[in-house]
Design an enzyme around this catalytic site. Structure first.
Site, mmCIF file in Angstrom:
data_model
loop_
_atom_site.group_PDB
_atom_site.id
_atom_site.type_symbol
_atom_site.label_atom_id
_atom_site.label_comp_id
_atom_site.label_asym_id
_atom_site.label_seq_id
_atom_site.Cartn_x
_atom_site.Cartn_y
_atom_site.Cartn_z
ATOM 1 N N ASN A 1 32.050 34.546 31.018
ATOM 2 C CA ASN A 1 31.827 35.736 31.835
ATOM 3 C C ASN A 1 31.765 35.453 33.326
ATOM 4 O O ASN A 1 31.271 36.276 34.095
ATOM 5 C CB ASN A 1 30.552 36.449 31.379
ATOM 6 C CG ASN A 1 30.558 36.700 29.892
ATOM 7 O OD1 ASN A 1 29.740 36.139 29.171
ATOM 8 N ND2 ASN A 1 31.499 37.491 29.404
ATOM 9 N N VAL B 1 30.949 37.083 38.814
ATOM 10 C CA VAL B 1 30.163 37.213 37.594
ATOM 11 C C VAL B 1 30.436 38.564 36.945
ATOM 12 O O VAL B 1 30.371 39.600 37.597
ATOM 13 C CB VAL B 1 28.652 37.096 37.911
ATOM 14 C CG1 VAL B 1 27.815 37.366 36.676
ATOM 15 C CG2 VAL B 1 28.342 35.734 38.495
ATOM 16 N N CYS B 2 30.734 38.538 35.652
ATOM 17 C CA CYS B 2 30.877 39.762 34.863
ATOM 18 C C CYS B 2 29.503 40.027 34.261
ATOM 19 O O CYS B 2 29.147 39.483 33.236
ATOM 20 C CB CYS B 2 31.911 39.558 33.759
ATOM 21 S SG CYS B 2 32.094 40.956 32.672
ATOM 22 N N LEU B 3 28.727 40.816 34.924
ATOM 23 C CA LEU B 3 27.348 41.016 34.510
ATOM 24 C C LEU B 3 27.047 42.502 34.544
ATOM 25 O O LEU B 3 26.788 43.070 35.590
ATOM 26 C CB LEU B 3 26.429 40.243 35.467
ATOM 27 C CG LEU B 3 25.008 39.996 35.050
ATOM 28 C CD1 LEU B 3 24.941 39.285 33.709
ATOM 29 C CD2 LEU B 3 24.291 39.171 36.091
#
Length: 187
Positions: free
Chosen positions: A76, A84-86
């Site tokens: 991620n 960041v894929c958050l």
């Protein structure tokens, strides 16, 4: 002073007074670096990453932008940009959260519980689902190579790439001193 700027200052002071090492960029409170330690009981334990945080003008009503400067192997996290894929930060952010939450809750949860079905690093996600031991080994290799405590993380940028020898070779004669640094010409 407007409410968002007061809140930004309060959150920055709270973060600076915590156990995190914070380095401002251009002496402002809009952009800064934070030294982040890998969470206990994770593959990332013992690693130290430099995280870039950018606060939008509408903070805390709009989420901060967070990215890894130090290279990390994670489904991620975009390997080249460090983005960041958050979802908690990008989509479900609430003004009730603060900067300390990002480093004490959101990022540790991301590292403890990667989501390979929503990847920014497709190769890491595929390896995690296909061959978990190989994925775990790759994470540990990246931690050892890029996220060693006490070393200058500027030399381990997210846009640096492993050479073919470093990426997958079993050749023990490789010279680890020849690490390419992003943005610098080859000697």
């Amino acid at each position: 002073m407007s409410s968002p700027s007061k809140r930004r200052e309060m959150d920055m002071m709270k973060l600076m007074m915590s156990d995190y090492k914070v380095e401002t960029i251009n002496d402002g409170m809009q952009e800064f670096y934070v030294e982040f330690n890998g969470p206990k009981d994770s593959l990332y334990q013992g690693g130290v990453w430099k995280i870039r945080v950018e606060l939008p003008d509408a903070y805390p009503y709009k989420s901060p932008s967070v990215g890894f400067i130090t290279k990390i192997y994670h489904p991620n996290v975009d390997e080249l940009s460090g983005s960041v894929c958050l979802d908690v930060i990008n989509q479900t952010w609430s003004p009730m959260f603060d900067l300390v939450n990002v480093f004490e809750t959101f990022l540790p949860q991301l590292l403890l519980y990667p989501n390979p079905s929503d990847p920014l690093n497709g190769e890491a996600a595929a390896l995690m689902m296909r061959d978990r031991p190989a994925y775990e080994q790759r994470v540990k290799e990246y931690c050892e190579k890029y996220a060693k405590p006490g070393e200058g993380s500027e030399d381990k940028s997210s846009d640096e790439e492993l050479s073919e020898e470093e990426y997958g070779s079993d050749n023990e004669d490789d010279d680890d001193d020849d690490v390419a640094i992003a943005g610098k010409p080859d000697p």
